[in-house]
Scaffold this active site. Structure first.
Site, PDB file in Angstrom:
ATOM      1  N   LYS A   1       8.556  11.397  22.182  1.00 12.61           N
ATOM      2  CA  LYS A   1       8.311   9.939  22.105  1.00 12.61           C
ATOM      3  C   LYS A   1       7.042   9.659  21.291  1.00 12.61           C
ATOM      4  O   LYS A   1       7.034   8.834  20.395  1.00 12.61           O
ATOM      5  CB  LYS A   1       8.127   9.337  23.515  1.00 12.61           C
TER       6      LYS A   1
ATOM      7  N   ARG B   1       1.673  22.163  23.508  1.00 13.43           N
ATOM      8  CA  ARG B   1       1.166  20.974  22.784  1.00 13.43           C
ATOM      9  C   ARG B   1      -0.357  20.985  22.634  1.00 13.43           C
ATOM     10  O   ARG B   1      -1.091  21.378  23.530  1.00 13.43           O
ATOM     11  CB  ARG B   1       1.564  19.701  23.542  1.00 13.43           C
TER      12      ARG B   1
ATOM     13  N   ARG C   1       9.287   2.850  32.929  1.00  6.60           N
ATOM     14  CA  ARG C   1       9.636   4.144  33.506  1.00  6.60           C
ATOM     15  C   ARG C   1      10.286   4.021  34.873  1.00  6.60           C
ATOM     16  O   ARG C   1      10.597   5.041  35.488  1.00  6.60           O
ATOM     17  CB  ARG C   1       8.352   4.940  33.685  1.00  6.60           C
TER      18      ARG C   1
ATOM     19  N   ARG D   1       6.867  16.477  36.572  1.00  8.16           N
ATOM     20  CA  ARG D   1       7.128  15.313  35.694  1.00  8.16           C
ATOM     21  C   ARG D   1       8.624  15.212  35.364  1.00  8.16           C
ATOM     22  O   ARG D   1       9.177  14.118  35.303  1.00  8.16           O
ATOM     23  CB  ARG D   1       6.297  15.426  34.406  1.00  8.16           C
TER      24      ARG D   1
ATOM     25  N   ARG E   1      -3.804  18.614  27.120  1.00  7.55           N
ATOM     26  CA  ARG E   1      -3.847  17.625  28.189  1.00  7.55           C
ATOM     27  C   ARG E   1      -3.950  18.286  29.555  1.00  7.55           C
ATOM     28  O   ARG E   1      -3.342  19.326  29.790  1.00  7.55           O
ATOM     29  CB  ARG E   1      -2.577  16.753  28.129  1.00  7.55           C
TER      30      ARG E   1
HETATM   31  P1  AP5 Z   1       5.382  14.601  22.212  1.00  2.11           P
HETATM   32  O1  AP5 Z   1       5.801  13.760  21.073  1.00  2.11           O
HETATM   33  O2  AP5 Z   1       3.935  14.628  22.552  1.00  2.11           O
HETATM   34  O3  AP5 Z   1       6.283  14.241  23.483  1.00  2.11           O
HETATM   35  P2  AP5 Z   1       6.290  12.977  24.455  1.00  2.11           P
HETATM   36  O4  AP5 Z   1       7.713  12.586  24.649  1.00  2.11           O
HETATM   37  O5  AP5 Z   1       5.349  11.935  23.986  1.00  2.11           O
HETATM   38  O6  AP5 Z   1       5.797  13.697  25.775  1.00  2.11           O
HETATM   39  P3  AP5 Z   1       4.693  13.283  26.844  1.00  2.11           P
HETATM   40  O7  AP5 Z   1       4.303  14.543  27.570  1.00  2.11           O
HETATM   41  O8  AP5 Z   1       3.600  12.468  26.231  1.00  2.11           O
HETATM   42  O9  AP5 Z   1       5.542  12.415  27.799  1.00  2.11           O
HETATM   43  P4  AP5 Z   1       5.217  12.040  29.231  1.00  2.11           P
HETATM   44  O10 AP5 Z   1       6.220  10.992  29.440  1.00  2.11           O
HETATM   45  O11 AP5 Z   1       5.238  13.155  30.205  1.00  2.11           O
HETATM   46  O12 AP5 Z   1       3.670  11.633  29.191  1.00  2.11           O
HETATM   47  P5  AP5 Z   1       2.913  10.253  29.091  1.00  2.11           P
HETATM   48  O13 AP5 Z   1       1.686  10.458  28.332  1.00  2.11           O
HETATM   49  O14 AP5 Z   1       3.843   9.185  28.686  1.00  2.11           O
HETATM   50  O15 AP5 Z   1       5.889  16.099  21.940  1.00  2.11           O
HETATM   51  C1  AP5 Z   1       5.582  17.149  22.835  1.00  2.11           C
HETATM   52  C2  AP5 Z   1       5.315  18.446  22.060  1.00  2.11           C
HETATM   53  O16 AP5 Z   1       6.511  18.882  21.434  1.00  2.11           O
HETATM   54  C3  AP5 Z   1       4.283  18.299  20.934  1.00  2.11           C
HETATM   55  O17 AP5 Z   1       3.538  19.476  20.851  1.00  2.11           O
HETATM   56  C4  AP5 Z   1       5.138  18.115  19.669  1.00  2.11           C
HETATM   57  O18 AP5 Z   1       4.494  18.615  18.518  1.00  2.11           O
HETATM   58  C5  AP5 Z   1       6.387  18.908  20.016  1.00  2.11           C
HETATM   59  N1  AP5 Z   1       7.621  18.309  19.487  1.00  2.11           N
HETATM   60  C6  AP5 Z   1       7.925  16.984  19.409  1.00  2.11           C
HETATM   61  N2  AP5 Z   1       9.163  16.817  18.865  1.00  2.11           N
HETATM   62  C7  AP5 Z   1       9.633  18.066  18.619  1.00  2.11           C
HETATM   63  C8  AP5 Z   1      10.860  18.555  18.048  1.00  2.11           C
HETATM   64  N3  AP5 Z   1      11.834  17.724  17.647  1.00  2.11           N
HETATM   65  N4  AP5 Z   1      11.003  19.896  17.938  1.00  2.11           N
HETATM   66  C9  AP5 Z   1      10.013  20.752  18.327  1.00  2.11           C
HETATM   67  N5  AP5 Z   1       8.839  20.355  18.868  1.00  2.11           N
HETATM   68  C10 AP5 Z   1       8.650  19.021  19.008  1.00  2.11           C
HETATM   69  O19 AP5 Z   1       2.548  10.003  30.621  1.00  2.11           O
HETATM   70  C11 AP5 Z   1       1.612  10.828  31.277  1.00  2.11           C
HETATM   71  C12 AP5 Z   1       1.436  10.372  32.718  1.00  2.11           C
HETATM   72  O20 AP5 Z   1       0.909   9.038  32.731  1.00  2.11           O
HETATM   73  C13 AP5 Z   1       2.717  10.296  33.572  1.00  2.11           C
HETATM   74  O21 AP5 Z   1       3.018  11.550  34.144  1.00  2.11           O
HETATM   75  C14 AP5 Z   1       2.322   9.253  34.605  1.00  2.11           C
HETATM   76  O22 AP5 Z   1       1.489   9.800  35.584  1.00  2.11           O
HETATM   77  C15 AP5 Z   1       1.492   8.262  33.785  1.00  2.11           C
HETATM   78  N6  AP5 Z   1       2.307   7.179  33.172  1.00  2.11           N
HETATM   79  C16 AP5 Z   1       2.475   6.924  31.841  1.00  2.11           C
HETATM   80  N7  AP5 Z   1       3.260   5.861  31.661  1.00  2.11           N
HETATM   81  C17 AP5 Z   1       3.611   5.412  32.904  1.00  2.11           C
HETATM   82  C18 AP5 Z   1       4.435   4.356  33.378  1.00  2.11           C
HETATM   83  N8  AP5 Z   1       5.075   3.527  32.533  1.00  2.11           N
HETATM   84  N9  AP5 Z   1       4.577   4.211  34.731  1.00  2.11           N
HETATM   85  C19 AP5 Z   1       3.920   5.028  35.595  1.00  2.11           C
HETATM   86  N10 AP5 Z   1       3.135   6.057  35.208  1.00  2.11           N
HETATM   87  C20 AP5 Z   1       2.985   6.253  33.875  1.00  2.11           C
HETATM   88 MG    MG Z   2       3.595  11.086  24.752  1.00  3.80          MG
END
Ligand code: AP5
Ligand code: MG
Length: 213
Positions: A13, A127, A88, A171, A160
């Site tokens: 994402k 990552r 979410r 997660r 992270r």
């Molecule tokens: P990346 O693009 O970073 O993936 P992502 O989908 O953004 O993954 P996140 O870990 O950020 O998602 P998340 O939902 O767990 O975390 P968030 O920060 O939203 O890619 C990942 C890796 O893979 C990178 O190294 C990249 O280079 C590689 N990659 C990407 N595409 C690839 C491909 N096609 N092929 C190979 N490699 C690839 O949330 C964190 C925390 O915040 C949550 O756990 C929760 O506690 C809280 N939170 C956030 N939003 C909310 C909400 N709306 N409600 C409640 N709690 C929330």
């Molecule tokens: Mg992300």
């Protein structure tokens, strides 16, 4: 253009939202990034979010809904925005509907970046993110040219706090239980599409652009 990018942790994402933001000149609104900034700043929101984020659980709906409802009113969202990691839960999706209708706005596209759980664990545990400009890297799939340095700005690459295997597994569990039902919510509205997130990063971007036009 108002877009929701959905998908499990590590689906890409953030990677894709940055590229879409650059191409379409609209901001990426990542609740994860905003919450991490709040935790780092030690603000009230950060204090409320810290424990949930560290364990891989969701932060409460009222906290994230509050953040997004303030953010979408800012000037840079006037031409559109990309929601990355929000909504979410079904309650967040309903709250989003409410806040958009108050501003006479609507969501044009809801796109799910789908990927397999085992691939996601490998992605997340490899990552690295630039501490200065936020560019994402991966120890196998997108190696930085210089060790621990960002290719774009030279900033230091960091990992992270929630990117360890135990938290990732939680997660993913939380995603399947609480976030996957949001797909059904948007399927019923007819605005939902899916792209194959198991493709290479450039191909995922191509699939997204084919939908966005
Ligand atoms: P990346 O693009 O970073 O993936 P992502 O989908 O953004 O993954 P996140 O870990 O950020 O998602 P998340 O939902 O767990 O975390 P968030 O920060 O939203 O890619 C990942 C890796 O893979 C990178 O190294 C990249 O280079 C590689 N990659 C990407 N595409 C690839 C491909 N096609 N092929 C190979 N490699 C690839 O949330 C964190 C925390 O915040 C949550 O756990 C929760 O506690 C809280 N939170 C956030 N939003 C909310 C909400 N709306 N409600 C409640 N709690 C929330
Ligand atoms: Mg992300």
């Amino acid at each position: 253009m108002n877009l929701i990018l959905m998908g499990p942790p590590g689906a890409g994402k953030g990677t894709q939202a940055r590229r879409i933001a650059e191409k379409y000149k609209i901001p990426q609104l990542s609740t994860g990034d905003m919450l991490r900034a709040a935790v780092a700043a030690g603000s009230d929101v950060g204090l409320k979010a810290k424990a949930a984020m560290e364990s891989g659980s969701l932060v409460t709906d009222d906290v994230v809904v509050g953040i997004i409802s303030d953010r979408i009113k800012e000037k840079d969202c006037a031409k559109g925005f990309i929601l990355d990691g929000f909504p979410r839960t079904v309650a967040q999706a309903e709250a989003l509907d409410g806040m958009l209708s108050k501003e006479s706005l609507k969501i044009n596209h809801v796109i799910d970046v789908a990927a397999d759980d085992e691939a996601l664990v490998t992605r997340i545990t490899g990552r690295m993110t630039c501490s200065k400009c936020g560019e994402g890297f991966h120890k196998e799939y997108k190696k930085p040219k210089k060790k621990n340095k960002c290719d774009l700005c030279g900033g230091k690459l960091t990992t992270r706090a929630d990117d360890n295997e135990e938290t990732v597994r939680n997660r993913l569990k939380v995603y399947h239980e609480q976030t996957a039902p949001v797909i059904g919510f948007y399927q019923e509205k007819g605005s939902f599409k899916e792209v194959d997130g198991m493709q290479a990063m450039d191909d995922v971007f191509g699939s997204l652009c084919a939908i966005l036009g």
